[in-house]
Write an enzyme that holds these catalytic residues in place. Structure first.
Site, PDB file in Angstrom:
ATOM      1  N   CYS A 101      47.327  27.617  41.508  1.00 55.30           N
ATOM      2  CA  CYS A 101      46.753  26.375  41.004  1.00 55.30           C
ATOM      3  C   CYS A 101      46.361  25.481  42.177  1.00 55.30           C
ATOM      4  O   CYS A 101      46.880  25.639  43.291  1.00 55.30           O
ATOM      5  CB  CYS A 101      47.755  25.652  40.100  1.00 55.30           C
ATOM      6  SG  CYS A 101      47.981  26.424  38.478  1.00 55.30           S
ATOM      7  N   HIS A 156      48.162  33.158  36.540  1.00 58.65           N
ATOM      8  CA  HIS A 156      46.884  32.485  36.788  1.00 58.65           C
ATOM      9  C   HIS A 156      45.752  33.514  36.821  1.00 58.65           C
ATOM     10  O   HIS A 156      45.918  34.593  37.413  1.00 58.65           O
ATOM     11  CB  HIS A 156      46.952  31.741  38.125  1.00 58.65           C
ATOM     12  CG  HIS A 156      45.873  30.730  38.321  1.00 58.65           C
ATOM     13  ND1 HIS A 156      46.088  29.373  38.207  1.00 58.65           N
ATOM     14  CD2 HIS A 156      44.561  30.871  38.598  1.00 58.65           C
ATOM     15  CE1 HIS A 156      44.961  28.730  38.434  1.00 58.65           C
ATOM     16  NE2 HIS A 156      44.013  29.637  38.672  1.00 58.65           N
ATOM     17  N   HIS A 205      43.199  35.692  38.073  1.00 58.91           N
ATOM     18  CA  HIS A 205      42.811  36.046  39.431  1.00 58.91           C
ATOM     19  C   HIS A 205      42.632  37.557  39.546  1.00 58.91           C
ATOM     20  O   HIS A 205      43.059  38.325  38.692  1.00 58.91           O
ATOM     21  CB  HIS A 205      43.879  35.589  40.438  1.00 58.91           C
ATOM     22  CG  HIS A 205      45.135  36.405  40.399  1.00 58.91           C
ATOM     23  ND1 HIS A 205      46.060  36.328  39.365  1.00 58.91           N
ATOM     24  CD2 HIS A 205      45.620  37.348  41.262  1.00 58.91           C
ATOM     25  CE1 HIS A 205      47.051  37.158  39.604  1.00 58.91           C
ATOM     26  NE2 HIS A 205      46.819  37.805  40.735  1.00 58.91           N
TER      27      HIS A 205
END
Length: 349
Positions: A73, A167, A169
């Site tokens: 983040c 997240h 990715h």
């Protein structure tokens, strides 16, 4: 696209990719990080002729942190992460816990969005196009790194795949050798050319699938997506540009423009395979690109392979004795049935 390169506190490279030209990226990584020390080593298996990366330092890598401690983040409210800025579009940086490093290659992380709760399928077409530009740029940059022979851009999605950071990715590996799967494809293509008097295996494969149609999932002016005749995985799609190129750098503007629409549609169909109310479908998305130094690279065809290990609702495909012990896959879902299901769950036009 605007590209801004900077360095993290421990010396690793970080690159911002922005849609707007007026964005300024001058945030500084203020973490007290020690220089990275890796123990990556490439060993050759003399029986199989392939290679294994031994990277013991990865035992201490970040593992399933809570959302408010996610290192991918943006940095905010006094909490410093791998991304110093307070927001970003797409960002790429050297992995802090690489499988490959130094003379053994390079590993990078690609963050598709600053939104922790999103997925690639949630991206806009503009953002997906920016990710494609980042993949292409990193391929070009790593092609110039001494010792890097092949670039592999990929995404692992879902805890079932083994993802340890939630997240959205992906990763980019710069291998110092040609990977075994690519070597097999190049050998098959060479044998096909000898057998057919110069025919290209990849061109003939795509043409055959388009002509047959039974396993085609999506066909457009510039891309063809199909379930392969001998699919290894329950739901597996191969996506080819209709004009053969060896790697991402070769895509023309028309194919680049159309890619986000095609790829986002495929990902959204994957999330609908098992019906409403089911959790997001775990998958691996893998770009296959030609090695840089192989004299046969111009006969290779860039393509993306997208597959899931989920075979039905609540059940996974495990690589058991035959697959893990002998590399002989057993698929419970007929490829034709998989293709039919992926056509059934198309987005409403």
């Amino acid at each position: 696209m605007k590209k801004t390169s900077t360095r993290l506190a421990d010396g690793r490279e970080l690159v911002y990719y922005d849609s707007r030209d007026d964005v300024v990226r001058d945030a500084v990584d203020r973490r007290p990080l020690d220089p990275i020390a890796t123990t990556s080593e490439i060993r050759e298996d003399v029986l199989l002729g392939d290679r294994v990366a031994v990277a013991s330092h990865r035992q201490g890598r970040t593992y399933h942190p809570p959302a408010d401690e996610c290192p991918l983040c943006p940095s905010a409210d006094g909490r410093h992460t791998e991304v110093p800025d307070a927001d970003y579009d797409v960002v790429v940086f050297e992995n802090r816990f690489p499988s490959l490093a130094g003379d053994s290659g390079r590993c990078e992380v690609v963050c598709f969005t600053s939104d922790h709760d999103a997925s690639f399928a949630d991206l806009t077409e503009e953002r997906a196009g920016l990710v494609l530009e980042a993949w292409t740029d990193r391929t070009a940059e790593l092609a110039e790194v001494p010792g890097v022979e092949q670039v592999f851009c990929f995404e692992n999605r879902g805890a079932e795949i083994g993802v340890t950071l939630g997240h959205p990715h992906g990763q980019i590996y710069g291998y110092p050798f040609t990977t075994p799967r690519t070597a097999l494809m190049l050998r098959s293509a060479q044998e096909h050319a000898a057998r057919t008097g110069g025919g290209n295996l990849f061109d003939d494969l795509v043409e055959r699938e388009r002509a047959d149609g039974e396993r085609v999932v999506l066909a457009t002016d510039h891309w063809t997506a199909f379930v392969p005749y001998a699919a290894h995985w329950p739901y597996e799609v191969h996506l080819y540009p209709n004009r053969r190129v060896p790697d991402l750098r070769g895509l023309d503007e028309a194919a680049r423009t159309e890619f986000p629409q095609v790829y986002l549609e495929l990902l959204r169909r994957f999330d609908r395979i098992f019906g409403e109310g089911e959790p997001p479908t775990p998958y691996i998305a893998a770009w296959h690109q030609a090695p840089f130094g192989d004299p046969r690279r111009d006969t290779f065809a860039l393509h993306l392979e997208l597959f899931t290990i989920r075979r039905t609702s609540g059940k996974l495909k495990f690589l058991a004795g035959s697959e893990s012990g002998m590399s002989v896959f057993i698929n419970d879902v007929p490829p034709e049935a998989a293709a039919r299901r992926l056509r059934e769950v198309a987005s409403a036009s």
